[in-house]
Design a protein around this motif. Sequence first.
Motif, short mmCIF file in Angstrom:
data_model
loop_
_atom_site.label_atom_id
_atom_site.label_comp_id
_atom_site.label_asym_id
_atom_site.label_seq_id
_atom_site.Cartn_x
_atom_site.Cartn_y
_atom_site.Cartn_z
N MET A 1 -12.50 -11.12 18.07
CA MET A 1 -11.18 -10.53 18.10
C MET A 1 -11.11 -9.67 19.36
SD MET A 1 -9.41 -7.88 15.38
CE MET A 1 -9.89 -8.74 13.98
N ASP A 2 -10.12 -9.90 20.14
CA ASP A 2 -10.01 -9.15 21.39
C ASP A 2 -9.27 -7.83 21.15
OD1 ASP A 2 -7.51 -10.18 21.02
OD2 ASP A 2 -7.25 -10.87 23.07
N ALA A 3 -9.25 -7.00 22.14
CA ALA A 3 -8.69 -5.65 22.04
C ALA A 3 -7.19 -5.68 21.80
CB ALA A 3 -9.01 -4.86 23.29
N ALA A 4 -6.48 -6.62 22.38
CA ALA A 4 -5.03 -6.69 22.22
C ALA A 4 -4.67 -7.01 20.77
CB ALA A 4 -4.45 -7.75 23.16
N LEU A 5 -5.41 -7.94 20.15
CA LEU A 5 -5.16 -8.29 18.75
C LEU A 5 -5.47 -7.12 17.83
CD1 LEU A 5 -4.35 -10.45 16.71
CD2 LEU A 5 -6.73 -11.22 16.70
N ALA A 6 -6.55 -6.43 18.09
CA ALA A 6 -6.92 -5.27 17.28
C ALA A 6 -5.87 -4.17 17.40
CB ALA A 6 -8.29 -4.76 17.71
N THR A 7 -5.38 -3.98 18.62
CA THR A 7 -4.34 -2.97 18.84
C THR A 7 -3.06 -3.36 18.10
OG1 THR A 7 -5.26 -2.47 21.01
CG2 THR A 7 -3.02 -1.74 20.59
N ALA A 8 -2.68 -4.65 18.17
CA ALA A 8 -1.47 -5.13 17.50
C ALA A 8 -1.60 -4.94 15.99
CB ALA A 8 -1.22 -6.59 17.84
N ILE A 9 -2.75 -5.28 15.43
CA ILE A 9 -2.96 -5.11 13.98
C ILE A 9 -2.90 -3.62 13.62
CG2 ILE A 9 -4.66 -5.35 12.14
CD1 ILE A 9 -5.48 -8.01 13.43
N GLY A 10 -3.47 -2.80 14.45
CA GLY A 10 -3.43 -1.35 14.23
C GLY A 10 -2.01 -0.81 14.25
N VAL A 11 -1.20 -1.30 15.19
CA VAL A 11 0.20 -0.86 15.30
C VAL A 11 0.99 -1.31 14.09
CG1 VAL A 11 2.33 -1.19 16.62
CG2 VAL A 11 0.19 -0.70 17.81
N ILE A 12 0.78 -2.57 13.67
CA ILE A 12 1.49 -3.10 12.49
C ILE A 12 1.10 -2.30 11.24
CG2 ILE A 12 1.70 -5.10 10.97
CD1 ILE A 12 1.51 -6.85 13.50
N GLY A 13 -0.19 -2.04 11.11
CA GLY A 13 -0.67 -1.24 9.97
C GLY A 13 -0.09 0.16 9.99
N SER A 14 -0.06 0.76 11.15
CA SER A 14 0.50 2.12 11.27
C SER A 14 1.99 2.12 10.95
CB SER A 14 0.28 2.65 12.68
OG SER A 14 -1.08 2.78 12.96
N ALA A 15 2.69 1.07 11.39
CA ALA A 15 4.13 0.98 11.12
C ALA A 15 4.37 0.83 9.62
CB ALA A 15 4.73 -0.19 11.88
N ALA A 16 3.53 0.04 8.95
CA ALA A 16 3.68 -0.14 7.51
C ALA A 16 3.45 1.18 6.77
CB ALA A 16 2.73 -1.21 7.00
N VAL A 17 2.43 1.89 7.17
CA VAL A 17 2.13 3.18 6.54
C VAL A 17 3.27 4.18 6.82
CG1 VAL A 17 0.58 5.18 6.58
CG2 VAL A 17 -0.36 2.87 6.53
N ALA A 18 3.77 4.20 8.05
CA ALA A 18 4.86 5.11 8.40
C ALA A 18 6.12 4.76 7.60
CB ALA A 18 5.14 5.06 9.90
N GLY A 19 6.39 3.45 7.44
CA GLY A 19 7.55 3.03 6.66
C GLY A 19 7.43 3.43 5.21
N ALA A 20 6.26 3.25 4.63
CA ALA A 20 6.03 3.64 3.24
C ALA A 20 6.19 5.15 3.08
CB ALA A 20 4.65 3.19 2.79
N ALA A 21 5.65 5.90 4.03
CA ALA A 21 5.78 7.36 3.96
C ALA A 21 7.24 7.78 4.07
CB ALA A 21 4.94 8.01 5.06
N ALA A 22 7.99 7.11 4.93
CA ALA A 22 9.42 7.44 5.09
C ALA A 22 10.18 7.13 3.81
CB ALA A 22 10.00 6.66 6.26
N MET A 23 9.88 6.00 3.17
CA MET A 23 10.56 5.65 1.92
C MET A 23 10.23 6.67 0.82
SD MET A 23 10.25 1.47 1.96
CE MET A 23 9.95 1.44 0.25
N TYR A 24 8.96 7.06 0.73
CA TYR A 24 8.56 8.05 -0.27
C TYR A 24 9.23 9.39 0.01
CZ TYR A 24 5.73 11.20 -3.06
OH TYR A 24 5.32 12.16 -3.95
N GLY A 25 9.25 9.78 1.28
CA GLY A 25 9.89 11.04 1.65
C GLY A 25 11.38 11.02 1.35
N SER A 26 12.00 9.88 1.58
CA SER A 26 13.43 9.75 1.29
C SER A 26 13.67 9.86 -0.21
CB SER A 26 13.93 8.41 1.81
OG SER A 26 15.27 8.22 1.43
N LYS A 27 12.81 9.24 -0.99
CA LYS A 27 12.95 9.29 -2.45
C LYS A 27 12.79 10.72 -2.96
CE LYS A 27 11.34 5.91 -4.86
NZ LYS A 27 10.49 4.95 -5.58
N VAL A 28 11.80 11.43 -2.43
CA VAL A 28 11.57 12.83 -2.83
C VAL A 28 12.75 13.69 -2.40
CG1 VAL A 28 10.12 14.84 -2.43
CG2 VAL A 28 9.07 12.63 -2.87
N ALA A 29 13.25 13.47 -1.18
CA ALA A 29 14.39 14.26 -0.70
C ALA A 29 15.63 13.97 -1.54
CB ALA A 29 14.66 13.95 0.77
#
Length: 88
Positions: A1-29
Amino acid sequence: MDAALATAIGVIGSAAVAGAAAMYGSKVAGRAQREGNAVNGFNSLTDQLQEERKELRTEVATLKAELAAERAESARLRLQIQQLGGVT
């Protein structure tokens, strides 16, 4: 696995976590907003009920005074009828 693929997977994973956190925060708010609205509504209703209660107490006191005056007038008229020889 090259560095670009690892970075892309990391960005997608981070985006998913950020989206989930935003949805939870919205629900709490949203929940906090509803609870705040409920408390404000309850306080408003309580204030209205206290004001109505105050007005009703004043009205009851006035009606009691009027009733006492009517009873006194009735008693006075009964006495006057008896003094004039009538029967009550």
